[in-house]
Each structure stands twice: as structure tokens, then as C-alpha cells.
Design an enzyme around this catalytic site. Structure first.
Site, PDB file in Angstrom:
ATOM      1  N   ASN A 285      -6.562  -0.777  -1.862  1.00 54.83           N
ATOM      2  CA  ASN A 285      -5.346  -1.430  -2.346  1.00 54.83           C
ATOM      3  C   ASN A 285      -4.866  -2.449  -1.311  1.00 54.83           C
ATOM      4  O   ASN A 285      -5.518  -2.646  -0.284  1.00 54.83           O
ATOM      5  CB  ASN A 285      -4.260  -0.383  -2.634  1.00 54.83           C
ATOM      6  CG  ASN A 285      -3.953   0.435  -1.402  1.00 54.83           C
ATOM      7  OD1 ASN A 285      -3.494  -0.079  -0.405  1.00 54.83           O
ATOM      8  ND2 ASN A 285      -4.258   1.735  -1.460  1.00 54.83           N
TER       9      ASN A 285
ATOM     10  N   ASP B 202      -3.380  15.272  -2.281  1.00 54.78           N
ATOM     11  CA  ASP B 202      -2.144  14.588  -1.924  1.00 54.78           C
ATOM     12  C   ASP B 202      -1.703  15.109  -0.551  1.00 54.78           C
ATOM     13  O   ASP B 202      -1.252  16.256  -0.417  1.00 54.78           O
ATOM     14  CB  ASP B 202      -1.059  14.841  -2.989  1.00 54.78           C
ATOM     15  CG  ASP B 202       0.131  13.936  -2.778  1.00 54.78           C
ATOM     16  OD1 ASP B 202       0.674  13.925  -1.653  1.00 54.78           O
ATOM     17  OD2 ASP B 202       0.505  13.222  -3.722  1.00 54.78           O
ATOM     18  N   ILE B 203      -1.857  14.257   0.454  1.00 58.59           N
ATOM     19  CA  ILE B 203      -1.618  14.686   1.844  1.00 58.59           C
ATOM     20  C   ILE B 203      -0.149  15.081   2.035  1.00 58.59           C
ATOM     21  O   ILE B 203       0.159  16.149   2.578  1.00 58.59           O
ATOM     22  CB  ILE B 203      -1.985  13.549   2.838  1.00 58.59           C
ATOM     23  CG1 ILE B 203      -3.413  13.062   2.572  1.00 58.59           C
ATOM     24  CG2 ILE B 203      -1.828  14.007   4.276  1.00 58.59           C
ATOM     25  CD1 ILE B 203      -3.782  11.774   3.280  1.00 58.59           C
TER      26      ILE B 203
ATOM     27  N   PHE C  96       7.038   7.720   1.106  1.00 65.83           N
ATOM     28  CA  PHE C  96       7.363   6.429   0.513  1.00 65.83           C
ATOM     29  C   PHE C  96       7.005   6.519  -0.973  1.00 65.83           C
ATOM     30  O   PHE C  96       6.144   7.310  -1.360  1.00 65.83           O
ATOM     31  CB  PHE C  96       6.543   5.307   1.156  1.00 65.83           C
ATOM     32  CG  PHE C  96       7.203   4.702   2.367  1.00 65.83           C
ATOM     33  CD1 PHE C  96       7.231   5.379   3.573  1.00 65.83           C
ATOM     34  CD2 PHE C  96       7.802   3.445   2.298  1.00 65.83           C
ATOM     35  CE1 PHE C  96       7.849   4.817   4.684  1.00 65.83           C
ATOM     36  CE2 PHE C  96       8.410   2.883   3.408  1.00 65.83           C
ATOM     37  CZ  PHE C  96       8.431   3.561   4.603  1.00 65.83           C
TER      38      PHE C  96
HETATM   39  O1  PMT Z   1       1.166  -1.400   4.398  1.00 61.36           O
HETATM   40  P1  PMT Z   1       2.123  -2.524   4.044  1.00 61.36           P
HETATM   41  O2  PMT Z   1       1.413  -3.774   3.601  1.00 61.36           O
HETATM   42  O3  PMT Z   1       3.124  -2.781   5.159  1.00 61.36           O
HETATM   43  O4  PMT Z   1       2.976  -2.074   2.764  1.00 61.36           O
HETATM   44  C1  PMT Z   1       3.881  -1.020   2.848  1.00 61.36           C
HETATM   45  C2  PMT Z   1       3.744  -0.072   1.670  1.00 61.36           C
HETATM   46  C3  PMT Z   1       4.125  -0.810   0.399  1.00 61.36           C
HETATM   47  C4  PMT Z   1       2.308   0.447   1.553  1.00 61.36           C
HETATM   48  C5  PMT Z   1       4.727   1.116   1.967  1.00 61.36           C
HETATM   49  O5  PMT Z   1       6.030   0.633   2.066  1.00 61.36           O
HETATM   50  C6  PMT Z   1       4.638   2.174   0.856  1.00 61.36           C
HETATM   51  O6  PMT Z   1       5.275   2.095  -0.162  1.00 61.36           O
HETATM   52  N1  PMT Z   1       3.791   3.213   1.100  1.00 61.36           N
HETATM   53  C7  PMT Z   1       3.471   4.254   0.096  1.00 61.36           C
HETATM   54  C8  PMT Z   1       2.385   3.736  -0.811  1.00 61.36           C
HETATM   55  C9  PMT Z   1       1.971   4.739  -1.865  1.00 61.36           C
HETATM   56  O7  PMT Z   1       0.835   5.055  -1.953  1.00 61.36           O
HETATM   57  O8  PMT Z   1       2.964   5.222  -2.584  1.00 61.36           O
HETATM   58  P2  PMT Z   1       2.788   6.345  -3.737  1.00 61.36           P
HETATM   59  O9  PMT Z   1       4.048   6.227  -4.495  1.00 61.36           O
HETATM   60  O10 PMT Z   1       1.526   6.165  -4.452  1.00 61.36           O
HETATM   61  O11 PMT Z   1       2.737   7.705  -2.946  1.00 61.36           O
HETATM   62  C10 PMT Z   1       3.886   8.472  -2.657  1.00 61.36           C
HETATM   63  C11 PMT Z   1       3.771   9.125  -1.314  1.00 61.36           C
HETATM   64  O12 PMT Z   1       2.698  10.067  -1.296  1.00 61.36           O
HETATM   65  C12 PMT Z   1       3.496   8.181  -0.152  1.00 61.36           C
HETATM   66  O13 PMT Z   1       4.270   8.607   0.936  1.00 61.36           O
HETATM   67  C13 PMT Z   1       2.023   8.377   0.123  1.00 61.36           C
HETATM   68  O14 PMT Z   1       1.700   8.123   1.490  1.00 61.36           O
HETATM   69  C14 PMT Z   1       1.815   9.825  -0.247  1.00 61.36           C
HETATM   70  N2  PMT Z   1       0.453  10.133  -0.737  1.00 61.36           N
HETATM   71  C15 PMT Z   1       0.011   9.627  -1.909  1.00 61.36           C
HETATM   72  C16 PMT Z   1      -1.239   9.981  -2.389  1.00 61.36           C
HETATM   73  C17 PMT Z   1      -2.024  10.857  -1.628  1.00 61.36           C
HETATM   74  N3  PMT Z   1      -3.234  11.220  -2.040  1.00 61.36           N
HETATM   75  N4  PMT Z   1      -1.573  11.346  -0.464  1.00 61.36           N
HETATM   76  C18 PMT Z   1      -0.347  10.992  -0.012  1.00 61.36           C
HETATM   77  O15 PMT Z   1       0.058  11.441   1.063  1.00 61.36           O
END
Ligand code: PMT
Length: 399
Positions: A211, A305-306, A324
Site C-alpha cells: 500500500n 491482526d497485530i 490508527f
Molecule cells: O505511513 P504514512 O505515509 O506516514 O501514512 C500514515 C498512515 C496513513 C499509514 C497512518 O496515519 C495510518 O492511518 N496507519 C494505519 C493504517 C491502517 O492499516 O489502518 P487500518 O484501519 O487498516 O488498521 C487499523 C489498525 O490496526 C492500525 O493501527 C493498524 O496498524 C492495525 N493493524 C491492521 C491490520 C493488521 N493485520 N495488523 C494491525 O496491527
């Protein structure tokens, strides 16, 4: 100013008219109980004399990388190990440029290159020099390494012009250093873990699913934690960003590697999950490069999902878990669902349909949802500033 007492400060004075203010910095540091050793660059000696510096600091003044006396004692190593921090004041445009390239052709630049300590720059230069894109680029590079920048201020300049570029007043510089030492004292007991960047889920040895995450937001958070005294581990997917001095960087590729690295680096007091972890990986990764014309089976399976795993773990869960949420629609609703489903203390929600913020931008605009379902909306700001705000909130919650 209690936090400055008994600290060892290495002050590097480079050649600019503001060098006269450095004498006041020495006086104030000494007054508050610090030991101050000074290095003068060749051109600094045109502005202040070694005699005035040595009189105020009551220490030998260092200036030459290759003097007979100091060569045997390896001044560039011993000085950088001796001090608690290095302050470059004034940091001229030329010094900033040299440091950004890793130049080491005099004692001052060599000491900094050899240093394992926090480095503070107090820039001072003419407004045009300050605004020049090359100065901005050089300084940004140093900030990316984790150097901290004090000022400059706006005002009348020695050259007769007006604008930004005046070196911060000595008392403000001392206050800044005092606060730094205070934060170190308060927060050095805390361990922080940050995930950042994208993950690469390989299809075959040369192709992957990923991504647009640049890692900038997570790196800024790690930088801010580090400068506030946290023992910081940054687990990063592939990015083009520089290593931050003082931060324990663990580079990974896939979600699985990020998960394992996260487990290996717990416990922590706070964990901030800013990585854009791929939700899916390829079920049957090919060992050889897939040939054109072959049928491709891109069946996917879910990655772990970590964040969820850690925040729902009985023994591993840090005191504060921050996730986030990257959303393109229904930002508030989806973020609140993630907050409770992933059992976070806070979720930081950003709208990733807007290309001026979020992914790969230097800016972000977020709302923080707390686990009492309260929402705090923050304006658009630089990711570095947002990181500082997040870390400030973490500090107040931990303390
Ligand atoms: O890296 P940059 O270019 O500076 O951009 C910043 C960002 C947009 C990436 C950042 O601000 C952000 O939003 N990060 C989270 C991105 C994301 O994957 O969001 P999500 O809504 O899909 O996931 C929710 C949360 O679960 C996140 O904290 C993610 O790290 C966590 N996650 C998701 C999937 C997974 N398999 N394991 C996780 O830990």
C-alpha cells in the site's frame, strides 16, 4: 533550571555574528551548575576569541582536529563520549550543510559524526539563507536523523535585514535544554514500541502486494518518543526513511515478520500501531518468478491482526495501546468500531481518501477517539507536530 545541574554540555560554536550570544549560553549553563566544554570552528574564532570562551567555561578550548597534543587523546571520540549532549550554537548555514553530508574535515563536524549523544542545533543566519531550499532540505535531513532544532526566531538581523533566522535567545535555549533533561529524567523508565510503514506480502520472489504508506507518521512518533526520553523501538516495514539516532530500528517486510518482531520487543509501557499492515497475504507464494502467460492463482488469506492480538493479550498488553484507523468513508463510525473491536485505549482516525493528508504526505488531520468514546478533533498539521501532540498526551497519561 535544576535539571541542568551537573550535566556535561559540549558547545560547538560555528562562525556567525551570533557567536557572541554563545558566550552568554556558557555563562548561563555554568551558573546553573553544568560543566561546559567548547569547540570553536576556524571561522568562529573570527567572531569570539578562545580566551573569552576559556575564561567563561573555565575549560580548555578545542579547535584543531590534528593538534599534536590532542591527536594522542583522540579528542573527537573522547569529547563525544564525555558529554551528555552536544549543542551547536550558532549553527550556521554552512555548518548545517556540512553536517547534512556527514562531512568530517574539522574537529566540530568529526565530533558530531562520531557522537552517540543527542544533538541540538540553534540555527542563525540571514533570512534568505534560512529560507533557501537547500538549507531547508539540509535541516530536514538532520531532523530525520533525530537532531533537535531550537529556533530560529524572527526579528532584526545583524546584517540590517528583518526576518526569520535570528538565533534563539540564550535563556530560551537554556530553558529548552532544561526541559529536555527533565523529560529524560521523567520518561527514561518507559519503553515504547511503534509500528510504521507498509508491509510487503510477496506473490513470488519479485512481486508483492502493498500500500501507499511511507512510514512518515510512525517515524515522527518514534522520533518524538525518543527525544522525550522513552526507550523506543520502531518496527518498520520497507520505507525510504533514514534511521533515527537513538531509536532501536527493526526492519521487516511482511505482516508476519512485523508480528514476530512486535512479540519479541514486548513488554512495553506504550505501543502505537501506525503501520499500514496488509490485511491479506498470498496463500500459495511461488518460489520462482511467475512466468508471463501462466495462470495465476492469487488466493489470499488473512494476516494476523497485530494490534488486536497484543491489545487482547492478558500478559503482553502495554499500559497504553494506540491504534490508527485509515478510512475512506464513515470515518467516525468505522473508527469507533475499530476502537472497541481492537480493544485500544485510543484510535487515531485519518481520512485516507484525501491525498493532502494521511498516506505519503508530510501532513495529517486526525480525530482521536478515546475508550470512553470521547472524540477530539485536531486540525491539519505536520506529522511531526501531530507526533509531538500524541506523545505529550501519552506522557500525561503515563505519569
Ligand atoms: O505511513 P504514512 O505515509 O506516514 O501514512 C500514515 C498512515 C496513513 C499509514 C497512518 O496515519 C495510518 O492511518 N496507519 C494505519 C493504517 C491502517 O492499516 O489502518 P487500518 O484501519 O487498516 O488498521 C487499523 C489498525 O490496526 C492500525 O493501527 C493498524 O496498524 C492495525 N493493524 C491492521 C491490520 C493488521 N493485520 N495488523 C494491525 O496491527
Amino acid at each position: 533550571m535544576d535539571n541542568i545541574a551537573n550535566k556535561k554540555i559540549l558547545l560547538i560554536i560555528s562562525g556567525g555574528i551570533s557567536a557572541y550570544k554563545s558566550l552568554e549560553i556558557i555563562r548561563l549553563l555554568k551558573k546553573h551548575g553544568a560543566t561546559v566544554k567548547c569547540i570553536l570552528t576556524k571561522s568562529a574564532k573570527e567572531f569570539v576569541t578562545p580566551l573569552s570562551v576559556t575564561s567563561l567555561s573555565q575549560e580548555k578550548v578545542y579547535d584543531d582536529l590534528f593538534s599534536h597534543e590532542s591527536e594522542s587523546k583522540m579528542d573527537h571520540i573522547s569529547l563525544s563520549r564525555w558529554c551528555d549532549l552536544i549543542l551547536v550554537a550558532p549553527a550556521t548555514a554552512n555548518t548545517i550543510s556540512k553536517l547534512s553530508t556527514g562531512s568530517s574535515n574539522d574537529l566540530a563536524s568529526t565530533v558530531i559524526l562520531a557522537s552517540n549523544k543527542s544533538i541540538f542545533l540553534a540555527p542563525a543566519m540571514n533570512v534568505r539563507m534560512w529560507e533557501h531550499p537547500s538549507t531547508k532540505e539540509n535541516l530536514q535531513k538532520l531532523k530525520n536523523f533525530g537532531y533537535q532544532v531550537i529556533g530560529p526566531e524572527i526579528g532584526d538581523m545583524a546584517c540590517g535585514e528583518y526576518g526569520e533566522g535570528k538565533m534563539t535567545e540564550p535563556l530560551n535555549t537554556i530553558n529548552y535544554l532544561n526541559e529536555y533533561f527533565q523529560n529524560i529524567k521523567k520518561n527514561k523508565k518507559f519503553k515504547a514500541l511503534v509500528t510504521a510503514g507498509p508491509t510487503h506480502e510477496y506473490i513470488d520472489p519479485v512481486r508483492y502486494i502493498s500500500n501507499k504508506s511511507s512510514g512518515k507518521q510512525g517515524y515522527e512518533i518514534a522520533k518524538s518518543l525518543n527525544k522525550n526520553g522513552f526507550q523506543t523501538t520502531l518496527i518498520s516495514g520497507p520505507t525510504n526513511l533514514d534511521k533515527i539516532l537513538g531509536v532501536n530500528l527493526i526492519s521487516v517486510n511482511s505482516a508476519e515478520e512485523m508480528f514476530n518482531a512486535t512479540l519479541e520487543n514486548l513488554p512495553a509501557d506504550v505501543a502505537i500501531f501506525s503501520a499500514a499492515v496488509a490485511d491479506y497475504k498470498v496463500k500459495n507464494k511461488e518460489k520462482e518468478k511467475i512466468k508471463k502467460g501462466e495462470n495465476i492463482d492469487l488466493s489470499l488469506e488473512k494476516n494476523i491482526d497485530i494490534l488486536s492480538h497484543i491489545s487482547n493479550h492478558n500478559s503482553l498488553r502495554p499500559k497504553i495501546v494506540i491504534g490508527f484507523a485509515a478510512e475512506t468513508n464513515n470515518l467516525d463510525k468505522n473508527s469507533k468500531i475499530k476502537l472497541s473491536e481492537k480493544n485500544c485505549d485510543w484510535i487515531i482516525a485519518n481520512d485516507v481518501s484525501d491525498s493532502s493528508i494521511g498516506f505519503n504526505s508530510d501532513f495529517n488531520e486526525v480525530s482521536i477517539f478515546y475508550n470512553n468514546m470521547k472524540k477530539e478533533k485536531l486540525p491539519k498539521m505536520e506529522k511531526s507536530l501531530l507526533a509531538d501532540k500524541i506523545v505529550k498526551k501519552v506522557i500525561s497519561q503515563l505519569n
